[in-house]
Design an enzyme around this catalytic site. Structure first.
Site, PDB file in Angstrom:
ATOM      1  N   GLY A 209       0.762  -1.411   0.008  1.00 33.94           N
ATOM      2  CA  GLY A 209      -0.032   0.085   0.039  1.00 33.94           C
ATOM      3  C   GLY A 209       0.830   1.184  -0.039  1.00 33.94           C
ATOM      4  N   ASN A 210       0.235   2.410  -0.015  1.00 31.45           N
ATOM      5  CA  ASN A 210       1.152   3.788   0.399  1.00 31.45           C
ATOM      6  C   ASN A 210       0.273   4.497   1.332  1.00 31.45           C
ATOM      7  OD1 ASN A 210      -1.166   5.579  -0.861  1.00 31.45           O
ATOM      8  ND2 ASN A 210      -0.817   4.020  -2.455  1.00 31.45           N
ATOM      9  N   ARG A 211       0.895   5.496   1.780  1.00 31.29           N
ATOM     10  CA  ARG A 211       0.362   6.422   3.094  1.00 31.29           C
ATOM     11  C   ARG A 211      -0.630   7.305   2.599  1.00 31.29           C
ATOM     12  NH1 ARG A 211       5.444   9.186   3.734  1.00 31.29           N
ATOM     13  NH2 ARG A 211       4.214  10.720   4.877  1.00 31.29           N
ATOM     14  N   SER A 212      -1.294   7.302   1.419  1.00 26.29           N
ATOM     15  CA  SER A 212      -2.320   8.270   1.119  1.00 26.29           C
ATOM     16  C   SER A 212      -3.443   8.324   2.409  1.00 26.29           C
ATOM     17  CB  SER A 212      -2.958   8.218  -0.048  1.00 26.29           C
ATOM     18  OG  SER A 212      -3.928   8.927  -0.299  1.00 26.29           O
ATOM     19  N   ALA A 281      -3.704   7.501  -4.686  1.00 27.61           N
ATOM     20  CA  ALA A 281      -2.672   7.134  -4.834  1.00 27.61           C
ATOM     21  C   ALA A 281      -2.986   5.433  -5.448  1.00 27.61           C
ATOM     22  CB  ALA A 281      -1.686   7.284  -3.590  1.00 27.61           C
TER      23      ALA A 281
END
Ligand code: PMT
Length: 409
Positions: A209-212, A281
């Protein structure tokens, strides 16, 4: 306390009719005062049976009267209405009453002196049936786009029963009504915004995943609704607290998890949208295989994950666009050397994806992702910077919508 973009100090008349929900209106007035607005409360005589005059005066910090005979020299009921940017009636009059009781509130409204300045709007918190109970003159008002019926809510009622008819919570009325005093330049537009970050499963307990946080996308959705758009928010893994900022009668939220789900949701939504904004994102890659059981060290672990490429949703939306008047906005999250490098990367990405506008922001450990503020450049079709905006994500969102309004004009 939510922030409301460009709406400055607003002159508000709060009309209160006789109903048990009047106690909630006290909190609404308090919220309006705390947000710095000027509030005059106009209760009906019946409303004072539920909440007394001293409460209204102390909460609103303004004199309150129910008599048309007070301050006659200044024709106060007309002056008050003419100075109002916004009139909120909460609670609304009883569902099937043919007329409101003849008092200060009705005298003012019957004389049609609650006429806001041009391009301003007057909300009403009312049960839909109430529109039918208004007299002929008021029905004409209600048919105009400047009268907005907000609610009712569904839930527990005073008599112990439950169902539709409950007045909205003060926070919801506050959020829905105030924007009517601001610009309505997106009215009539159907807008889809993607927000948050996709998660690509590895096994039942892990993902890439990502930090959005979804803050920027949610701010875009909220700003669009405040400016009059019908909004569909496609939310990828956004926390409840952030998503609460999108609570608005004109925002429909669809939750998704993976890039593939986002692609499907966006394709369906884009077909019925005038404007599409891809603020989410999106993972460029996903694990080639998803394990059914948890990967364990005993069973060999996962020293490496084989990846496969996800489709480029934004580029796909542009390529499959059938309505030439549709506006498609992309974002670019970059870690540039400097501002020139940031703009160059933004220009290249806009060209590669074919978006009408590309909002480029620099991101880093403490920048862009998760932060309450942002700094963006909006790049147009010829590579020019149309807007530069730095501030809260809501302020940035409004600047992006300004650019959208600009190119659509
Ligand atoms: O959510 P916050 O914490 O508030 O953070 C906001 C943000 C930094 C996430 C936001 O402002 C932002 O930059 N969003 C876009 C993030 C991103 O994926 O950028 P990108 O440069 O990787 O992608 C470019 C564009 O293509 C984006 O519009 C993206 O949605 C889209 N894309 C990317 C990959 C893919 N497979 N399909 C896509 O459609």
């Amino acid at each position: 306390m939510p922030r409301y973009g460009r709406i400055g100090r607003v002159n508000i008349v709060v009309g209160v009719t006789g109903g048990i929900a009047a106690y909630k209106t006290v909190h609404l007035v308090r919220l309006l005062i705390k947000a710095g607005h000027e509030v005059t409360v106009v209760p009906t005589a019946d409303a004072l049976q539920f909440v007394g005059l001293p409460t209204w005066e102390s909460i609103s910090r303004n004199p309150v009267t129910v008599s048309v005979h007070d301050d006659v020299a200044r024709v106060r009921h007309v002056a008050l209405g003419q100075a109002a940017d916004l009139v909120i009636i909460a609670p609304p009059p009883p569902t099937r009453s043919r007329r409101w009781p003849p008092d200060w509130l009705t005298t003012s409204s019957a004389r049609r002196c609650w006429r806001p300045p041009p391009r301003r709007h007057r909300p009403r918190d009312a049960h839909r049936d109430v529109a039918a109970s208004l007299d002929a003159g008021e029905r004409r008002h209600a048919a105009r786009p400047r009268v907005h019926i907000i609610g009712p809510d569904d839930g527990e009622l005073t008599g112990g029963d439950s169902g539709p008819g409950r007045m909205l919570e003060p926070e919801d009325i506050f959020a829905a009504a105030l924007p009517f005093a601001g610009p309505r330049d997106l009215a009539g537009l159907r807008v889809t915004v993607s927000a948050g970050g996709t998660r690509e499963p590895i096994d039942p307990v892990r993902f890439l995943g990502n930090r959005s946080s979804g803050k920027q996308g949610v701010a875009l959705a909220a700003a669009a609704a405040a400016r009059g758009a019908e909004v569909r928010l496609v939310a990828a893994n956004i926390g409840t607290e952030v998503l609460a900022e999108a609570r608005h009668p004109s925002i429909r939220i669809e939750r998704i998890g993976t890039a593939a789900e986002l692609a499907e949701a966006m394709k369906a939504a884009a077909a019925a949208s005038d404007v599409v904004v891809m603020a989410a994102a999106v993972a460029d890659y996903r694990p080639a295989a998803v394990e059914d059981g948890k990967i364990t060290k005993e069973a060999g672990g996962m020293a490496a994950i084989e990846l496969t490429e996800n489709e480029d949703i934004l580029a796909g939306l542009v390529a499959s666009r059938t309505d030439a008047s549709q506006t498609i906005v992309g974002f670019a999250a970059e870690t540039p050397r400097d501002e020139e490098d940031l703009l160059e990367r933004g220009r290249r990405k806009r060209e590669r994806k074919g978006a009408d506008l590309l909002v480029v922001n620099a991101v880093g450990w403490k920048q862009g992702f998760e932060a309450p503020d942002n700094c963006v450049h909006v790049i147009g079709r010829t590579g020019e910077v149309l807007v530069r905006s730095e501030g809260s994500k809501r302020e940035v969102a409004d600047a992006v919508w300004d650019a959208v309004v600009g190119i659509r004009a």
